[in-house]
Design a protein around this motif. Structure first.
Motif, PDB file in Angstrom:
ATOM      1  N   ALA A 126       8.573  48.809   5.840  1.00  0.00           N
ATOM      2  CA  ALA A 126       9.630  48.441   6.783  1.00  0.00           C
ATOM      3  C   ALA A 126       9.007  48.286   8.164  1.00  0.00           C
ATOM      4  O   ALA A 126       8.305  49.176   8.632  1.00  0.00           O
ATOM      5  CB  ALA A 126      10.715  49.509   6.806  1.00  0.00           C
TER       6      ALA A 126
ATOM      7  N   VAL B  64      11.436  43.896   5.634  1.00  0.00           N
ATOM      8  CA  VAL B  64      10.891  44.788   4.622  1.00  0.00           C
ATOM      9  C   VAL B  64      10.032  43.949   3.689  1.00  0.00           C
ATOM     10  O   VAL B  64      10.494  42.943   3.148  1.00  0.00           O
ATOM     11  CB  VAL B  64      12.009  45.501   3.829  1.00  0.00           C
ATOM     12  CG1 VAL B  64      11.406  46.369   2.735  1.00  0.00           C
ATOM     13  CG2 VAL B  64      12.870  46.344   4.757  1.00  0.00           C
TER      14      VAL B  64
ATOM     15  N   LEU C 115      16.296  50.263   7.383  1.00  0.00           N
ATOM     16  CA  LEU C 115      15.563  49.181   6.713  1.00  0.00           C
ATOM     17  C   LEU C 115      15.131  49.600   5.314  1.00  0.00           C
ATOM     18  O   LEU C 115      15.245  48.823   4.361  1.00  0.00           O
ATOM     19  CB  LEU C 115      14.334  48.780   7.534  1.00  0.00           C
ATOM     20  CG  LEU C 115      14.554  47.905   8.753  1.00  0.00           C
ATOM     21  CD1 LEU C 115      13.230  47.654   9.472  1.00  0.00           C
ATOM     22  CD2 LEU C 115      15.193  46.579   8.369  1.00  0.00           C
TER      23      LEU C 115
ATOM     24  N   TYR D 178      15.892  41.236   8.113  1.00  0.00           N
ATOM     25  CA  TYR D 178      17.129  41.821   8.616  1.00  0.00           C
ATOM     26  C   TYR D 178      17.173  41.603  10.125  1.00  0.00           C
ATOM     27  O   TYR D 178      16.152  41.293  10.730  1.00  0.00           O
ATOM     28  CB  TYR D 178      17.191  43.323   8.314  1.00  0.00           C
ATOM     29  CG  TYR D 178      17.198  43.628   6.831  1.00  0.00           C
ATOM     30  CD1 TYR D 178      18.370  43.525   6.100  1.00  0.00           C
ATOM     31  CD2 TYR D 178      16.033  44.017   6.188  1.00  0.00           C
ATOM     32  CE1 TYR D 178      18.377  43.801   4.745  1.00  0.00           C
ATOM     33  CE2 TYR D 178      16.035  44.296   4.835  1.00  0.00           C
ATOM     34  CZ  TYR D 178      17.213  44.181   4.113  1.00  0.00           C
ATOM     35  OH  TYR D 178      17.217  44.449   2.780  1.00  0.00           O
TER      36      TYR D 178
END
Length: 97
Positions: free
Chosen positions: A82, A69, A48, A64
């Protein structure tokens, strides 16, 4: 009669020993699984941060498949946080120079 009692005691001691061995093996296996999970989470957090270094712009959140993030502007660059979907998190600071 005494011989039967002696065999019973030996059998009980053997079963207790086997039980203790099984418990210790399960405990060791549990610790190994926990260690592997921690290593996997660390690798995911590192992924990440690496992805965020490229994709993230200060003041935005990038999503993601394994987490997100959050990028925050600082006086020296920006800070990335992250966060995995399971709640594990790490912070990284990216400087401008």
């Amino acid at each position: 009669m005494q011989e039967g009692g002696f065999i019973l005691i030996q059998t009980l001691l053997l079963l207790i020993g086997i039980g203790v061995a099984i418990i210790l093996s399960c405990h060791q296996l549990d610790e190994e699984v926990k260690q592997l999970q921690l290593e996997q989470e660390a690798l995911q957090l590192e992924s990440l941060v690496r992805a965020g270094t490229t994709d993230c712009r200060p003041g935005e959140t990038v999503r993601y498949p394994i987490g997100r993030v959050i990028c925050t502007q600082t006086d020296k660059g920006f800070k990335m946080e992250a966060i995995l979907d399971n709640g594990q998190r790490i912070e990284a600071v990216v400087s401008n120079g």
